[in-house]
Design a protein around this motif. Structure first.
Motif, PDB file in Angstrom:
ATOM      1  N   PHE A  90      39.483   7.159 -54.071  1.00 52.27           N
ATOM      2  CA  PHE A  90      40.742   7.034 -53.353  1.00 52.27           C
ATOM      3  C   PHE A  90      41.766   8.065 -53.803  1.00 52.27           C
ATOM      4  N   ARG A  91      41.373   8.915 -54.731  1.00 48.60           N
ATOM      5  CA  ARG A  91      42.263   9.937 -55.265  1.00 48.60           C
ATOM      6  C   ARG A  91      41.762  11.319 -54.877  1.00 48.60           C
ATOM      7  N   THR A  92      42.690  12.271 -54.780  1.00 42.13           N
ATOM      8  CA  THR A  92      42.283  13.625 -54.417  1.00 42.13           C
ATOM      9  C   THR A  92      41.338  14.211 -55.468  1.00 42.13           C
ATOM     10  N   LEU A  93      41.527  13.834 -56.728  1.00 37.09           N
ATOM     11  CA  LEU A  93      40.668  14.415 -57.765  1.00 37.09           C
ATOM     12  C   LEU A  93      39.257  13.842 -57.737  1.00 37.09           C
ATOM     13  N   ASP A  94      39.009  12.838 -56.916  1.00 32.48           N
ATOM     14  CA  ASP A  94      37.661  12.286 -56.779  1.00 32.48           C
ATOM     15  C   ASP A  94      36.767  13.141 -55.892  1.00 32.48           C
ATOM     16  N   TYR A  95      37.327  14.183 -55.272  1.00 32.02           N
ATOM     17  CA  TYR A  95      36.582  15.002 -54.325  1.00 32.02           C
ATOM     18  C   TYR A  95      36.566  16.459 -54.762  1.00 32.02           C
ATOM     19  N   ASP A  96      35.384  17.069 -54.694  1.00 30.52           N
ATOM     20  CA  ASP A  96      35.226  18.456 -55.118  1.00 30.52           C
ATOM     21  C   ASP A  96      35.451  19.456 -53.993  1.00 30.52           C
ATOM     22  N   TYR A  97      35.220  19.049 -52.757  1.00 23.49           N
ATOM     23  CA  TYR A  97      35.241  20.000 -51.642  1.00 23.49           C
ATOM     24  C   TYR A  97      36.225  19.526 -50.578  1.00 23.49           C
ATOM     25  N   TRP A  98      36.974  20.498 -50.038  1.00 22.80           N
ATOM     26  CA  TRP A  98      38.025  20.186 -49.077  1.00 22.80           C
ATOM     27  C   TRP A  98      37.966  21.116 -47.878  1.00 22.80           C
ATOM     28  N   GLY A  99      38.265  20.562 -46.714  1.00 27.46           N
ATOM     29  CA  GLY A  99      38.454  21.366 -45.524  1.00 27.46           C
ATOM     30  C   GLY A  99      39.869  21.921 -45.484  1.00 27.46           C
ATOM     31  N   GLN A 100      40.159  22.706 -44.474  1.00 25.81           N
ATOM     32  CA  GLN A 100      41.436  23.402 -44.415  1.00 25.81           C
ATOM     33  C   GLN A 100      42.570  22.569 -43.822  1.00 25.81           C
ATOM     34  N   GLY A 101      42.268  21.440 -43.224  1.00 20.58           N
ATOM     35  CA  GLY A 101      43.298  20.584 -42.655  1.00 20.58           C
ATOM     36  C   GLY A 101      43.533  20.845 -41.175  1.00 20.58           C
ATOM     37  N   THR A 102      43.915  19.791 -40.481  1.00 19.84           N
ATOM     38  CA  THR A 102      44.258  19.885 -39.067  1.00 19.84           C
ATOM     39  C   THR A 102      45.524  19.057 -38.841  1.00 19.84           C
ATOM     40  N   LEU A 103      46.478  19.617 -38.110  1.00 21.98           N
ATOM     41  CA  LEU A 103      47.784  19.006 -37.954  1.00 21.98           C
ATOM     42  C   LEU A 103      47.791  17.982 -36.826  1.00 21.98           C
ATOM     43  N   VAL A 104      48.276  16.800 -37.152  1.00 20.34           N
ATOM     44  CA  VAL A 104      48.483  15.737 -36.172  1.00 20.34           C
ATOM     45  C   VAL A 104      49.973  15.467 -36.078  1.00 20.34           C
ATOM     46  N   THR A 105      50.511  15.566 -34.882  1.00 21.57           N
ATOM     47  CA  THR A 105      51.922  15.301 -34.649  1.00 21.57           C
ATOM     48  C   THR A 105      52.043  14.196 -33.612  1.00 21.57           C
ATOM     49  N   VAL A 106      52.719  13.123 -33.997  1.00 26.64           N
ATOM     50  CA  VAL A 106      52.910  11.986 -33.104  1.00 26.64           C
ATOM     51  C   VAL A 106      54.381  11.901 -32.725  1.00 26.64           C
ATOM     52  N   SER A 107      54.664  12.046 -31.454  1.00 18.58           N
ATOM     53  CA  SER A 107      56.053  12.010 -30.987  1.00 18.58           C
ATOM     54  C   SER A 107      56.440  10.598 -30.570  1.00 18.58           C
ATOM     55  N   SER A 108      57.707  10.290 -30.759  1.00 19.24           N
ATOM     56  CA  SER A 108      58.180   8.939 -30.423  1.00 19.24           C
ATOM     57  C   SER A 108      58.664   8.859 -28.984  1.00 19.24           C
TER      58      SER A 108
END
Length: 123
Positions: A105-123
């Motif tokens: 459940f922690r970021t340090l528990d994972y060795d490999y990461w993707g680059q990320g994808t942005l999610v924007t939710v408008s109200s």
């Protein structure tokens, strides 16, 4: 292993998105997978995790009942189905992999990461 997250975008509150995380370089089946997110000015936080076979999953309380994590090891891909989206779900979403038996459940528990994808939710 290299991870490529995709599927983010702009959606109205109450809408849905499906994120994908495609792996290359090694078979995804030897990794537990996690989804994390990071909102502006906040720390990266755990969203969902799934075991190697997909037989066990867990979610942050804030997304339980709305998000579903799944995987298709034959396609080397992990998914995050997001429904009933709220403005507070706005963040960059990252997939992560680790060659352990149980997901963390922690970021340090994972060795490999993707680059990320942005999610924007408008109200």
């Amino acid at each position: 292993v290299q991870l490529q997250a995709s599927g983010g975008g702009l959606v109205q509150a109450g809408g849905s998105l499906r994120l994908s995380c495609a792996a290359s370089g090694r078979t995804l089946s030897i990794y537990v997978m996690g989804w994390f997110r990071q909102a502006p000015g906040k720390e990266r936080e755990f969203v969902a995790g799934i075991t190697r076979s997909g037989g066990s999953t867990d979610y942050a309380d804030s997304v339980k009942g709305r998000f579903t994590v799944s995987r298709d090891n034959a396609k080397n891909t992990v998914y995050l189905e997001m429904n009933s989206l709220k403005p507070e779900d706005t963040a960059v979403y990252y997939c992560a992999a680790d060659p352990s038996w149980g997901f963390g459940f922690r970021t340090l528990d994972y060795d490999y990461w993707g680059q990320g994808t942005l999610v924007t939710v408008s109200s």
